[in-house]
Design a protein around this motif. Structure first.
Motif, PDB file in Angstrom:
ATOM      1  N   LEU A 163       7.823 -45.494 -52.100  1.00  0.00           N
ATOM      2  CA  LEU A 163       9.004 -44.651 -52.328  1.00  0.00           C
ATOM      3  C   LEU A 163       9.480 -44.734 -53.775  1.00  0.00           C
ATOM      4  CD1 LEU A 163      11.073 -45.491 -49.113  1.00  0.00           C
ATOM      5  CD2 LEU A 163       9.924 -43.328 -49.614  1.00  0.00           C
ATOM      6  N   GLY A 164       9.247 -45.870 -54.417  1.00  0.00           N
ATOM      7  CA  GLY A 164       9.656 -46.030 -55.800  1.00  0.00           C
ATOM      8  C   GLY A 164      11.035 -46.665 -55.923  1.00  0.00           C
ATOM      9  N   GLU A 165      11.262 -47.293 -57.069  1.00  0.00           N
ATOM     10  CA  GLU A 165      12.477 -48.066 -57.274  1.00  0.00           C
ATOM     11  C   GLU A 165      13.736 -47.208 -57.249  1.00  0.00           C
ATOM     12  OE1 GLU A 165      14.243 -51.006 -60.723  1.00  0.00           O
ATOM     13  OE2 GLU A 165      12.088 -51.094 -60.262  1.00  0.00           O
ATOM     14  N   ASP A 166      13.677 -45.997 -57.851  1.00  0.00           N
ATOM     15  CA  ASP A 166      14.872 -45.143 -57.911  1.00  0.00           C
ATOM     16  C   ASP A 166      15.335 -44.732 -56.519  1.00  0.00           C
ATOM     17  OD1 ASP A 166      14.897 -45.339 -60.636  1.00  0.00           O
ATOM     18  OD2 ASP A 166      13.927 -43.395 -60.988  1.00  0.00           O
ATOM     19  N   LYS A 167      14.391 -44.278 -55.683  1.00  0.00           N
ATOM     20  CA  LYS A 167      14.760 -43.805 -54.349  1.00  0.00           C
ATOM     21  C   LYS A 167      15.246 -44.962 -53.474  1.00  0.00           C
ATOM     22  CE  LYS A 167      12.925 -40.138 -52.741  1.00  0.00           C
ATOM     23  NZ  LYS A 167      12.067 -39.076 -52.167  1.00  0.00           N
ATOM     24  N   ILE A 168      14.593 -46.118 -53.610  1.00  0.00           N
ATOM     25  CA  ILE A 168      15.027 -47.290 -52.828  1.00  0.00           C
ATOM     26  C   ILE A 168      16.419 -47.730 -53.267  1.00  0.00           C
ATOM     27  CG2 ILE A 168      14.561 -49.740 -52.389  1.00  0.00           C
ATOM     28  CD1 ILE A 168      11.559 -49.036 -52.530  1.00  0.00           C
ATOM     29  N   SER A 169      16.689 -47.694 -54.571  1.00  0.00           N
ATOM     30  CA  SER A 169      18.005 -48.071 -55.086  1.00  0.00           C
ATOM     31  C   SER A 169      19.086 -47.143 -54.535  1.00  0.00           C
ATOM     32  CB  SER A 169      17.996 -48.023 -56.616  1.00  0.00           C
ATOM     33  OG  SER A 169      19.264 -48.369 -57.125  1.00  0.00           O
ATOM     34  N   GLN A 170      18.784 -45.827 -54.489  1.00  0.00           N
ATOM     35  CA  GLN A 170      19.743 -44.868 -53.946  1.00  0.00           C
ATOM     36  C   GLN A 170      20.005 -45.133 -52.465  1.00  0.00           C
ATOM     37  OE1 GLN A 170      21.524 -42.640 -55.545  1.00  0.00           O
ATOM     38  NE2 GLN A 170      22.499 -41.800 -53.707  1.00  0.00           N
ATOM     39  N   PHE A 171      18.967 -45.443 -51.716  1.00  0.00           N
ATOM     40  CA  PHE A 171      19.104 -45.722 -50.288  1.00  0.00           C
ATOM     41  C   PHE A 171      19.965 -46.959 -50.049  1.00  0.00           C
ATOM     42  CE2 PHE A 171      17.275 -48.267 -46.715  1.00  0.00           C
ATOM     43  CZ  PHE A 171      17.855 -47.534 -45.685  1.00  0.00           C
ATOM     44  N   LEU A 172      19.763 -48.003 -50.852  1.00  0.00           N
ATOM     45  CA  LEU A 172      20.546 -49.223 -50.695  1.00  0.00           C
ATOM     46  C   LEU A 172      22.033 -48.962 -50.947  1.00  0.00           C
ATOM     47  CD1 LEU A 172      18.138 -51.762 -52.444  1.00  0.00           C
ATOM     48  CD2 LEU A 172      18.620 -51.600 -49.989  1.00  0.00           C
ATOM     49  N   LYS A 173      22.343 -48.103 -51.942  1.00  0.00           N
ATOM     50  CA  LYS A 173      23.736 -47.750 -52.211  1.00  0.00           C
ATOM     51  C   LYS A 173      24.334 -46.976 -51.048  1.00  0.00           C
ATOM     52  CE  LYS A 173      23.838 -47.607 -57.253  1.00  0.00           C
ATOM     53  NZ  LYS A 173      24.032 -46.735 -58.445  1.00  0.00           N
ATOM     54  N   GLU A 174      23.568 -46.006 -50.536  1.00  0.00           N
ATOM     55  CA  GLU A 174      24.048 -45.194 -49.411  1.00  0.00           C
ATOM     56  C   GLU A 174      24.329 -46.046 -48.178  1.00  0.00           C
ATOM     57  OE1 GLU A 174      21.351 -41.262 -50.614  1.00  0.00           O
ATOM     58  OE2 GLU A 174      20.835 -42.492 -48.883  1.00  0.00           O
ATOM     59  N   SER A 175      23.543 -47.107 -48.026  1.00  0.00           N
ATOM     60  CA  SER A 175      23.656 -47.943 -46.834  1.00  0.00           C
ATOM     61  C   SER A 175      24.711 -49.023 -46.965  1.00  0.00           C
ATOM     62  CB  SER A 175      22.304 -48.604 -46.532  1.00  0.00           C
ATOM     63  OG  SER A 175      21.299 -47.627 -46.405  1.00  0.00           O
ATOM     64  N   GLY A 176      25.283 -49.179 -48.154  1.00  0.00           N
ATOM     65  CA  GLY A 176      26.300 -50.204 -48.351  1.00  0.00           C
ATOM     66  C   GLY A 176      25.719 -51.600 -48.433  1.00  0.00           C
ATOM     67  N   ALA A 177      24.455 -51.738 -48.897  1.00  0.00           N
ATOM     68  CA  ALA A 177      23.835 -53.053 -49.009  1.00  0.00           C
ATOM     69  C   ALA A 177      24.553 -53.886 -50.072  1.00  0.00           C
ATOM     70  CB  ALA A 177      22.359 -52.905 -49.373  1.00  0.00           C
ATOM     71  N   PRO A 178      24.662 -55.195 -49.894  1.00  0.00           N
ATOM     72  CA  PRO A 178      25.305 -56.049 -50.897  1.00  0.00           C
ATOM     73  C   PRO A 178      24.654 -55.879 -52.266  1.00  0.00           C
ATOM     74  CG  PRO A 178      24.908 -57.274 -48.881  1.00  0.00           C
ATOM     75  CD  PRO A 178      24.204 -55.962 -48.721  1.00  0.00           C
ATOM     76  N   ALA A 179      25.451 -56.059 -53.313  1.00  0.00           N
ATOM     77  CA  ALA A 179      24.979 -55.807 -54.675  1.00  0.00           C
ATOM     78  C   ALA A 179      23.780 -56.667 -55.045  1.00  0.00           C
ATOM     79  CB  ALA A 179      26.121 -56.047 -55.662  1.00  0.00           C
ATOM     80  N   GLU A 180      23.682 -57.885 -54.475  1.00  0.00           N
ATOM     81  CA  GLU A 180      22.558 -58.771 -54.852  1.00  0.00           C
ATOM     82  C   GLU A 180      21.211 -58.263 -54.346  1.00  0.00           C
ATOM     83  OE1 GLU A 180      24.793 -60.787 -51.364  1.00  0.00           O
ATOM     84  OE2 GLU A 180      25.265 -59.704 -53.221  1.00  0.00           O
ATOM     85  N   PHE A 181      21.252 -57.346 -53.398  1.00  0.00           N
ATOM     86  CA  PHE A 181      19.988 -56.783 -52.898  1.00  0.00           C
ATOM     87  C   PHE A 181      19.633 -55.549 -53.716  1.00  0.00           C
ATOM     88  CE2 PHE A 181      21.258 -59.390 -49.325  1.00  0.00           C
ATOM     89  CZ  PHE A 181      20.055 -59.962 -48.935  1.00  0.00           C
ATOM     90  N   SER A 182      19.161 -55.790 -54.922  1.00  0.00           N
ATOM     91  CA  SER A 182      18.744 -54.694 -55.794  1.00  0.00           C
ATOM     92  C   SER A 182      17.381 -54.181 -55.347  1.00  0.00           C
ATOM     93  CB  SER A 182      18.664 -55.168 -57.243  1.00  0.00           C
ATOM     94  OG  SER A 182      17.727 -56.233 -57.348  1.00  0.00           O
ATOM     95  N   ALA A 183      17.010 -53.004 -55.844  1.00  0.00           N
ATOM     96  CA  ALA A 183      15.751 -52.390 -55.432  1.00  0.00           C
ATOM     97  C   ALA A 183      14.560 -53.271 -55.798  1.00  0.00           C
ATOM     98  CB  ALA A 183      15.610 -51.008 -56.076  1.00  0.00           C
TER      99      ALA A 183
END
Length: 681
Positions: free
Chosen positions: A448-468
């Motif tokens: 999926l790539g780092e950009d798309k995974i990063s966007q998904f983590l933000k949408e899901s409300g993942a804690p900040a320490e869980f970066s892409a």
């Protein structure tokens, strides 16, 4: 120029652009408080008297009271029974601007009155009581040289409980005619600027390690030298917080006791002297049509854990050492009552002194929600779909709560305008869901790539320490699989709004000020040398900008919203004699059946009215020569009848053949009907 609201489009921003196109008056020079377009207290009363002169006998003026500031509260009675002390027609009580801070709602009440008297059919079968200006003192502040929003009347009150009264009011330090805010840097400050727009302020979030920078005050000086700022201004009591239901004692703005201010006392007295009032309507700060009343409020008493005082417990056969549910008490009390008497919660609550009811009855919420949906469709058909900020909730001690909980009648309200919601920039979605994540292989996820995974983590409300990059490394190292990660995400709370962007209502108001008012709704922060605080900045939202629309919008708003009052009136309960049947039993005895129908949509009466045993029941009266009632009575009450429903009443009577039987149905709030039959025909 008038706004054609039918041209409004489906987006709040498009609506704003439409306003800019069609309302050249809303420019950078637009005035937030265009006083010349609204009626001052003196002008309101002048217009009321002019309507009386125009309509003649169809209008009667009641001077309810004089406000502490010396303005008469004039109520218009509109109908065909203005000369009669006893009314046969049901009535509607309409109030305007009880908070005194929304001049457009006074205009709405006047507009409604003008519409009523223009067509006799509007009042041929109804009486209207219209009070356009329920809080004239607060209303007058809109027309002062220096603007500040304050709902209190001009009754003197020593807010800070010192030796002086009304001695420390707000001061227009920068001379712009507006009382805004002061922000001053302080080591113990609690506020910080919003990073996206430093004009806005928000509370510092200490849990995130933030430190407050500013203290906030309203614009002014410490006139009485007690170290507090603007804590004892002119006034008074907020009329719309002085009604009995959920009255809050020991607050300067609520008054000494319910009905302590002359405006409220006069309204209470008038309402209880006019039992024909079947509905109330408030043009004000709330909007029960857009945001119907809701339940779920916590009262002061837990109805599942009721303690019974020892003396009462002994008398009624309860154990005072334990608690009971309301249902348990009702079941135990019912056999103690005389035949035909039903126990209910209100009876128990009153007997035990359990406090005020705080939630609407569930049966009443059904019609509130249904009418709300109809109103929203009406607005969409007339003006197009748009989103606005939510209306204010009804305050404790307000006219709206008192009308419903004490008068027991349906109460509706309308604020006519709200700030359009700020249109958020649409961000491209990652296209990933928790469900699709469960079905991915590790290679699929990494691809999926780092950009798309990063966007998904933000949408899901993942804690900040869980970066892409960290999550990708965990997947590659086999520490977690996409399926396991999906399981963890299901357990996480939904992401909340970004509080660091500030209050959503303030964001919306700032956007409206920038895009529609040409900046007139917000005063930019400017440095000022304060005599007590030193260097401060003065600025913030202009008074009235967020609660009263620009004057150029008034005409179209009135034409859009006020006519819906007539749609509500069509829903009022209307009782009629639907059918009469008689059957001869011999020896001059007749069985009589009378069906009474409620042709209206609204019930007779509300469940809250039933609980409070108001309004008065409808009465069926049977009259005829020589009638003898073997079962049933000459006067039979009907206490309730849901909308679009019928109820049957039966009698067994003895009378001579061909006796004329006169049947009358009378109700203070739901109309009258009559039929005449001959027995034996």
């Amino acid at each position: 120029m008038k706004i054609n609201l039918k041209h409004f489009c489906h987006s709040p921003m498009v609506m704003i652009l439409t306003l800019l196109l069609f309302l050249p008056g809303l420019s950078s020079s637009a005035s937030v408080a265009d006083k010349g377009s609204y009626s001052s207290p003196g002008e309101v009363n002048k217009r009321i008297l002019q309507m009386k002169q125009q309509a003649g006998q169809a209008v009667k003026i009641h001077t309810l009271a004089s406000s502490p500031g010396g303005t008469d509260l004039l109520m218009m009675e509109i109908g065909i029974e203005t000369g009669s002390e006893s009314k046969k027609n049901p009535a509607i009580l309409v109030t305007g601007n009880m908070d005194g801070t929304r001049p457009i709602t006074t205009e709405a009440a006047l507009y409604l009155a003008e519409k009523l008297i223009s067509d006799r059919s509007n009042y041929a079968e109804l009486t209207w009581y219209i009070l356009p200006m329920g809080n004239p003192d607060a209303h007058s502040r809109f027309f002062e040289d220096i603007l500040f929003v304050d709902s209190r009347n001009f009754a003197a009150h020593n807010d800070d409980m010192d030796e002086l009264t009304d001695e420390d009011a707000y001061n227009d330090l920068d001379g712009n005619g507006l009382i805004t805010r002061m922000r001053v840097k302080s080591p113990d400050g609690t506020w910080v600027p919003v990073s996206d727009d430093p004009r806005l302020m928000r509370k510092a979030e200490y849990k995130d390690g933030e430190k407050g920078i500013y203290k906030l005050y309203y614009e002014g000086t410490d006139d009485d030298g007690d170290g507090e700022y603007n804590e004892d201004g002119k006034g008074g009591t907020n009329v719309n917080a002085n009604f009995p239901h959920l009255f809050e004692p020991f607050k300067p703005e609520t008054g000494f006791y319910p009905g302590s201010t002359p405006e409220v006392y006069a309204i209470l007295e008038f309402a209880f002297e006019h039992p024909e009032i079947a509905m109330t309507f408030s043009f004000g700060s709330t909007n029960f049509l857009l945001s119907p009343p809701k339940g779920g409020r916590q009262g002061s008493v837990d109805m599942d854990k009721i303690s019974i005082p020892e003396e009462m417990a002994k008398m009624m056969g309860f154990d005072h050492t334990r608690t009971y549910t309301m249902q348990e008490i009702m079941e135990k009390v019912q056999p103690m009552l005389p035949p035909g008497m039903e126990v209910d919660e209100s009876m128990i609550a009153s007997f035990l002194g359990l406090g005020a009811v705080v939630n609407p009855m569930q049966e009443d919420l059904v019609f509130y929600n249904s009418i709300s949906e109809e109103y929203k469709k009406y607005l969409e058909e007339k003006a197009g779909k748009s989103e606005r900020m939510d209306p204010a909730a009804a305050k404790d001690g307000s006219f709206e709560l008192w009308s419903y909980y004490h008068l027991g009648v349906p109460v509706f309200s309308m604020d006519l305008w709200g700030v359009p919601k700020k249109q958020e920039e649409k961000k491209e979605s990652s296209g990933i869901t928790v469900e699709s994540l469960e079905k991915m292989s590790s290679d699929d996820f990494i691809a999926l790539g780092e950009d798309k995974i990063s966007q998904f983590l933000k949408e899901s409300g993942a804690p900040a320490e869980f970066s892409a990059d960290r999550v990708i490394a965990m997947i590659k190292g086999g520490q977690v699989t996409p399926e396991q990660m999906a399981g963890m995400m299901k357990q996480m709370p939904k992401p909340a709004g970004d509080t660091k962007k500030g209050d959503p209502g303030e964001q919306a108001m700032l956007a409206f000020s920038d895009e529609v008012l040409g900046g007139a709704g917000f005063v930019d922060w400017k440095a000022f040398s304060h005599p007590d605080l030193g260097e401060v900045e003065i600025g913030g939202f202009a008074p009235y900008a967020d609660i009263n629309p620009p004057a150029e919008m008034m005409d179209s708003l009135l034409k859009l919203h006020v006519p819906y009052v007539f749609e509500l009136v069509k829903k009022m309960p209307e009782l009629v004699i639907y059918e009469v049947k008689t059957k001869e039993r011999g020896a001059g005895i007749y069985a009589l059946e009378i069906w009474v129908e409620n042709r209206g949509f609204l019930p007779f009466c509300t469940q809250m009215g039933k609980r409070n045993k108001i309004p008065a029941p409808a009465i069926i009266t049977l009259e005829g020569d020589g009638l003898e009632f073997l079962s049933g009575k000459k006067r039979t009450p009907i206490h309730e009848l849901d909308g679009k429903k019928s109820v049957k009443q039966t009698w067994l009577i003895r009378a001579g053949k061909n006796t004329t039987l006169n049947i009358k149905l009378d109700s203070k709030t739901a109309g009258h009907d009559s039929k005449q039959i001959k027995l034996g025909e």
